[in-house]
Motif scaffolding. Structure first.
Motif, short mmCIF file in Angstrom:
data_model
loop_
_atom_site.label_atom_id
_atom_site.label_comp_id
_atom_site.label_asym_id
_atom_site.label_seq_id
_atom_site.Cartn_x
_atom_site.Cartn_y
_atom_site.Cartn_z
N GLU A 134 0.80 -1.26 -0.10
CA GLU A 134 0.13 0.08 0.03
C GLU A 134 0.83 1.31 0.10
O GLU A 134 0.45 2.45 -0.49
N ILE A 135 2.23 1.19 0.76
CA ILE A 135 2.82 2.42 0.56
C ILE A 135 3.26 2.75 -0.94
O ILE A 135 3.65 4.05 -1.23
N VAL A 136 3.64 1.71 -1.65
CA VAL A 136 3.86 1.91 -2.95
C VAL A 136 2.73 2.35 -3.83
O VAL A 136 2.94 3.53 -4.62
N THR A 137 1.64 2.05 -3.49
CA THR A 137 0.32 2.81 -4.34
C THR A 137 0.28 4.36 -3.52
O THR A 137 -0.06 5.06 -4.54
N GLY A 138 0.54 4.43 -2.47
CA GLY A 138 0.42 5.81 -1.85
C GLY A 138 1.35 6.50 -2.34
O GLY A 138 0.79 7.91 -2.96
N VAL A 139 2.45 6.40 -2.59
CA VAL A 139 3.63 7.11 -3.30
C VAL A 139 3.26 7.39 -4.73
O VAL A 139 3.57 8.53 -5.16
N ALA A 140 2.98 6.45 -5.36
CA ALA A 140 2.42 6.38 -6.90
C ALA A 140 1.19 7.29 -7.00
O ALA A 140 1.54 8.35 -8.10
N SER A 141 0.35 7.50 -5.95
CA SER A 141 -0.71 8.08 -6.30
C SER A 141 -0.28 9.55 -6.00
O SER A 141 -0.75 10.68 -6.81
N MET A 142 0.62 9.90 -5.02
CA MET A 142 0.97 11.34 -4.77
C MET A 142 1.84 12.00 -6.11
O MET A 142 1.46 12.84 -6.31
N LEU A 143 2.60 10.97 -6.38
CA LEU A 143 3.66 11.47 -7.77
C LEU A 143 2.66 11.73 -8.87
O LEU A 143 2.96 12.70 -9.59
N LEU A 144 1.68 10.90 -8.93
CA LEU A 144 0.79 11.27 -10.18
C LEU A 144 -0.04 12.41 -10.14
O LEU A 144 -0.13 13.28 -10.85
N PHE A 145 -0.41 12.72 -8.82
CA PHE A 145 -1.17 13.96 -8.63
C PHE A 145 -0.24 15.13 -8.78
O PHE A 145 -0.70 16.28 -9.43
N LYS A 146 0.94 15.18 -8.05
CA LYS A 146 1.88 16.04 -8.30
C LYS A 146 2.37 16.35 -9.89
O LYS A 146 2.54 17.66 -10.25
N GLY A 147 2.45 15.34 -10.78
CA GLY A 147 2.67 15.57 -12.02
C GLY A 147 1.79 15.98 -12.82
O GLY A 147 2.00 16.93 -13.70
N LEU A 148 0.38 15.94 -12.41
CA LEU A 148 -0.71 16.34 -13.01
C LEU A 148 -0.85 17.91 -12.48
O LEU A 148 -1.89 18.54 -13.29
N GLY A 149 -0.19 18.32 -11.48
CA GLY A 149 -0.39 19.52 -11.01
C GLY A 149 -1.82 19.65 -10.26
O GLY A 149 -2.09 20.83 -10.20
#
Length: 293
Positions: A134-149
């Motif tokens: 789940e920590i991988v999913t959480g980091v990936a979700s955060m990076l996705l939202f940051k990348g999309l602004g």
């Protein structure tokens, strides 16, 4: 004159006695395994029991129990910050429950009805969130939202929880959909119903116990979730689990014991309800529903 020696009548009893002895030894439960099992459950549940006990402590102490009192539960009720976080967690859980159930039902129907290689590939991809930390999913979700602004907020938590919970709903409902008789749906269409009417009036009512059980289970899982909420939430308002973590970093307060006890009691009640719902409809036990059997 030779005397014939008759075989002793007690000779055949020895193998039988040995067999009973071996069976008795095999039936004995190894004491070391019983002790290890008891130690495991003690280490697992004793800290939870201590938290629940000290939530009723009359003193502001985490080591000395001064008597039973509802002091910290009243303090939680009058804490505007914690109450606000509780409302945020409830909203996130309700939205995640509704979104994941709708998408999970559609995905389960599609995976069962689709017999192509694409359907098999989609079923394999659907299982990936279940085995991904789940920590991988959480980091990936955060990076996705940051990348999309996209700024982190309650909405990003809802989207992440819905995405993560769809797989659980699909696993629970997939086998239930496969167990349905397709001839019933075909008979409804022969009587003049459209495809959508057959699904709405025949298939979905048959899936209702499993749908309700999965919905309650998802609500409990999302409400208690911390890792995914921690990586995708904004500054304020924060879910209750993240707010508790933030408060613990500045020192453990007795109010947190009361909040944790209430969350534990609520989760137990919700899971018990999820297991009991199928029995209300005269179906098999809830464990069979939730295990996908």
């Amino acid at each position: 004159m030779t005397l014939l020696r008759l075989p002793s009548s007690t000779a055949p009893a020895r193998p039988a006695a040995r067999t009973r002895t071996r069976r008795g030894r095999a039936d004995r439960r190894p004491r070391i395994l019983i002790a290890l099992t008891g130690l495991f459950f003690a280490l697992l549940y004793l800290p939870i029991a201590v938290v629940a006990l000290f939530s009723f402590n009359s003193k502001k102490s985490l080591t000395v129990f001064g008597g039973f009192s509802l002091r910290w539960y009243r303090a939680f009720v009058h804490d505007d910050v914690l109450i606000s976080s509780l409302g945020t967690s409830l909203r996130i859980s309700l939205v995640a429950m509704a979104g994941s159930v709708v998408l999970g039902v559609a995905l389960a129907l599609g995976l069962v009805r689709c017999r192509t290689r694409l359907g098999s590939l989609a079923g394999l991809i659907m299982l990936v969130p279940l085995v991904t930390p789940e920590i991988v999913t959480g980091v990936a979700s955060m990076l996705l939202f940051k990348g999309l602004g996209v700024a982190l907020s309650t909405g990003t938590v809802m989207l992440s929880e819905i995405t993560f919970s769809i797989s659980y709903v699909t696993v629970i409902l997939r086998s239930r959909v496969a167990a349905l008789n397709p001839e019933v749906e075909e008979a409804a269409m022969d009587l003049g119903a459209t495809r959508w009417q057959a699904v709405r009036l025949v298939t979905l009512p048959a899936l209702l116990p499993a749908v309700l059980a999965s919905a309650v289970l998802i609500f409990a899982l999302v409400f208690d979730d911390f890792v995914l909420a921690y990586f995708t939430t904004g500054v304020d308002p924060q879910p209750l689990s993240v707010r508790i973590y933030s408060a613990i970093r500045f020192g453990l307060q007795p109010t947190i014991n009361a909040v944790g006890t209430l969350m534990l009691a609520g989760s137990i009640c919700l899971i018990a309800l999820a297991l009991f719902i199928p029995r209300l409809f005269g179906r098999r036990g809830g464990l069979d529903i939730l295990s996908g059997e």
